[in-house]
Scaffold this active site. Structure first.
Site, PDB file in Angstrom:
ATOM      1  N   ARG A  52      86.484  46.160  54.591  1.00 61.15           N
ATOM      2  CA  ARG A  52      87.073  46.971  53.721  1.00 61.15           C
ATOM      3  C   ARG A  52      86.165  47.676  52.932  1.00 61.15           C
ATOM      4  O   ARG A  52      86.496  48.722  52.340  1.00 61.15           O
ATOM      5  CB  ARG A  52      88.142  46.311  53.312  1.00 61.15           C
ATOM      6  CG  ARG A  52      89.034  47.436  52.531  1.00 61.15           C
ATOM      7  CD  ARG A  52      90.623  47.012  52.351  1.00 61.15           C
ATOM      8  NE  ARG A  52      90.859  45.685  51.907  1.00 61.15           N
ATOM      9  CZ  ARG A  52      90.422  45.011  50.948  1.00 61.15           C
ATOM     10  NH1 ARG A  52      89.952  45.755  49.834  1.00 61.15           N
ATOM     11  NH2 ARG A  52      90.947  43.909  50.451  1.00 61.15           N
ATOM     12  N   TYR A 104      92.296  74.514  54.214  1.00 58.68           N
ATOM     13  CA  TYR A 104      92.948  73.560  55.018  1.00 58.68           C
ATOM     14  C   TYR A 104      94.147  73.310  54.531  1.00 58.68           C
ATOM     15  O   TYR A 104      94.276  72.639  53.389  1.00 58.68           O
ATOM     16  CB  TYR A 104      92.011  72.210  55.279  1.00 58.68           C
ATOM     17  CG  TYR A 104      92.988  71.348  56.175  1.00 58.68           C
ATOM     18  CD1 TYR A 104      93.478  71.721  57.383  1.00 58.68           C
ATOM     19  CD2 TYR A 104      93.169  70.065  55.765  1.00 58.68           C
ATOM     20  CE1 TYR A 104      94.320  70.775  58.143  1.00 58.68           C
ATOM     21  CE2 TYR A 104      94.154  69.052  56.351  1.00 58.68           C
ATOM     22  CZ  TYR A 104      94.385  69.698  57.638  1.00 58.68           C
ATOM     23  OH  TYR A 104      95.369  68.771  58.269  1.00 58.68           O
ATOM     24  N   ASP A 177      83.783  71.448  51.332  1.00 60.26           N
ATOM     25  CA  ASP A 177      84.282  71.330  52.657  1.00 60.26           C
ATOM     26  C   ASP A 177      83.478  71.859  53.792  1.00 60.26           C
ATOM     27  O   ASP A 177      83.848  73.057  53.990  1.00 60.26           O
ATOM     28  CB  ASP A 177      85.903  71.539  53.103  1.00 60.26           C
ATOM     29  CG  ASP A 177      86.464  71.085  54.085  1.00 60.26           C
ATOM     30  OD1 ASP A 177      85.579  70.864  55.045  1.00 60.26           O
ATOM     31  OD2 ASP A 177      87.608  70.576  54.152  1.00 60.26           O
ATOM     32  N   LYS A 202      86.350  66.825  63.572  1.00 58.68           N
ATOM     33  CA  LYS A 202      85.952  67.812  64.214  1.00 58.68           C
ATOM     34  C   LYS A 202      84.708  68.088  65.027  1.00 58.68           C
ATOM     35  O   LYS A 202      84.442  67.260  65.824  1.00 58.68           O
ATOM     36  CB  LYS A 202      86.256  69.198  63.178  1.00 58.68           C
ATOM     37  CG  LYS A 202      87.391  69.014  62.642  1.00 58.68           C
ATOM     38  CD  LYS A 202      88.740  69.063  63.352  1.00 58.68           C
ATOM     39  CE  LYS A 202      89.949  69.238  62.596  1.00 58.68           C
ATOM     40  NZ  LYS A 202      90.420  68.354  61.594  1.00 58.68           N
TER      41      LYS A 202
HETATM   42  C1  LIG Z   1      88.584  72.030  57.064  1.00 62.82           C
HETATM   43  C2  LIG Z   1      89.213  70.930  57.080  1.00 62.82           C
HETATM   44  N1  LIG Z   1      89.003  70.128  56.336  1.00 62.82           N
HETATM   45  C3  LIG Z   1      89.911  68.712  56.183  1.00 62.82           C
HETATM   46  C4  LIG Z   1      90.581  68.364  57.337  1.00 62.82           C
HETATM   47  C5  LIG Z   1      91.392  67.314  57.265  1.00 62.82           C
HETATM   48  O1  LIG Z   1      90.822  66.333  58.310  1.00 62.82           O
HETATM   49  P1  LIG Z   1      91.423  65.347  59.045  1.00 62.82           P
HETATM   50  O2  LIG Z   1      92.429  65.698  59.925  1.00 62.82           O
HETATM   51  O3  LIG Z   1      90.271  64.406  59.935  1.00 62.82           O
HETATM   52  O4  LIG Z   1      92.108  64.266  58.310  1.00 62.82           O
HETATM   53  C6  LIG Z   1      90.619  69.548  58.317  1.00 62.82           C
HETATM   54  C7  LIG Z   1      91.901  69.142  59.500  1.00 62.82           C
HETATM   55  O5  LIG Z   1      92.247  70.014  60.271  1.00 62.82           O
HETATM   56  C8  LIG Z   1      90.178  70.795  58.430  1.00 62.82           C
HETATM   57  O6  LIG Z   1      90.499  71.533  59.371  1.00 62.82           O
END
Ligand SMILES: Cc1ncc(COP(=O)(O)O)c(C=O)c1O
Length: 381
Positions: A52, A104, A177, A202
């Protein structure tokens, strides 16, 4: 013989950051152990005692990602959201975050809920307004400037270096991001970012079979240590099998992202100006308002994500989606197969996304087949 120091990122990634000279296994091994032994002197045989907090399963993929991003260290998480929320949980009550209005949506919704509950100030800014950052950054109080570029799902481009300078002047850290461009196309730390975030679900994994997240730090400091503590105590760690799949996916990252980007550019160019479309939103088009900035900070392509806005509005958008045969109607992005989604209906009534917008995640298929599928679906709208 090279000592490996001069190998280019795509070469490092193809080997998954794995050192086969250690035990001879060419493919990275799966390491499921949760706990690790000590020797007779009570010393740990290898770093880490309980998974962990830290796990040897993470060592190679984390080191590879840190190297690809040009960062000091990386940390894997159970999801992109677990990675993002760990950064926010490392703040203190009274601190402020500046984040985009269009980003997001799952994270935006969580920020709105969590920040209110935990006494963290949240200032949402408009990515299309160049003066907005100056208004929302509050020197001494804003501790994080959050950006996503190109930004989901309108693909507005933000100038990372300019954001880094603005964040620094306000005493804030810049979090980028970078899920969509990946380190193949953009390395935000080279432009001044402090922390890079990935939904590794992704492109990093790329095959739609792992939920995972990652952070990369420009430097290891107290804030990074606090994030590590949030992960170790909160326990949002990635399982060993998911870690193994992710490391396997990263081996083909460069070839997948390069191909998806080339496909997306071909599709964007083909459909730009189509009479049934109000707009094709793609940073690789010369007509895109963020194209010049994108050219400066993206290298090797503009990514596999684009959006189409239908001249006939939401009804035509949904009809187009229904008519498609090759594109899969599904959420998420960054996989090898092409996906399409009507974001406004997924996000619900409070969504800031225009109802005429369709988000496309372009895969690695033959571009002619993708274009033909969109053409026949548009013709029937
Ligand atoms: C640009 C972006 N950032 C963060 C996330 C969150 O990631 P996760 O779905 O792996 O928790 C997503 C999910 O669609 C995303 O498209």
């Amino acid at each position: 013989m090279s000592d490996g120091k001069t190998w280019r990122p795509a070469t490092r990634a193809a080997h998954g950051g794995h050192d086969s000279s250690m035990h001879g296994d060419v493919a990275p091994p799966l390491r499921p152990s949760t706990n690790f032994a000590r020797d007779a002197a009570n010393k740990l045989i290898a770093p880490g005692s309980y998974s962990r907090a830290e796990s040897p399963a993470y060592t190679e993929p984390e080191a590879l990602l840190a190297e690809l991003e040009g960062g000091a260290e990386a940390m894997l998480f159970a999801s992109g959201m677990a990675a993002a929320t760990a950064v926010v949980m490392a703040l203190r009550p009274g601190d402020r975050i500046a984040a985009p209005k269009v980003m997001y949506w799952g994270l935006r919704d969580w920020l709105i809920e969590f920040c209110g509950q935990w006494g963290i100030g949240l200032d949402l800014y408009d990515t299309a307004d160049p003066a907005a950052l100056g208004r929302v950054l509050q020197p001494g109080e804003t501790k994080l400037l959050w950006i996503e570029t190109p930004a989901n799902p309108t693909w507005d481009v933000l100038d990372i270096a300019a954001c880094a300078a603005a964040a620094k002047a306000a005493g804030a850290r810049l979090v980028v991001d970078s899920t969509v461009p990946t380190p193949v196309l953009t390395r935000p730390i080279a432009h001044g970012a402090d922390i890079v975030l990935h939904s590794a679900t992704k492109y990093l994994n790329g095959h739609g079979d792992v939920v995972a997240g990652a952070l990369v730090a420009a430097r290891t400091d107290d804030f990074w240590a606090k994030i590590a503590s949030v992960r170790a105590h909160g326990g949002a760690v990635l399982g060993p099998f998911e870690t193994w799949l992710l490391q396997r996916g990263m081996r083909t990252l460069f070839i997948r992202v390069t191909r998806a980007s080339a496909n997306a550019l071909a599709i964007a160019r083909h459909f730009e100006g189509h009479p049934k479309l109000k707009a094709v939103l793609y940073a690789g088009l010369e007509s895109h308002p963020g194209h010049e900035v994108a050219r400066r900070q993206m290298d090797g392509g503009f990514g596999g994500m684009l959006s189409l806005r239908l001249a006939g509005g939401a009804t035509e958008a949904l009809t187009l989606v229904a008519n498609l045969r090759l594109f899969v109607r599904a959420t998420s992005l960054g996989g090898v197969e092409s996906l399409i989604e009507h974001r406004a209906s997924i996000e619900g009534p409070d969504s800031p996304v225009p109802p005429d917008l369709l988000r496309l995640s372009i895969g690695i298929e033959e571009p002619e087949d993708l274009i033909a599928d969109l053409e026949q679906a548009l013709a029937a709208v």
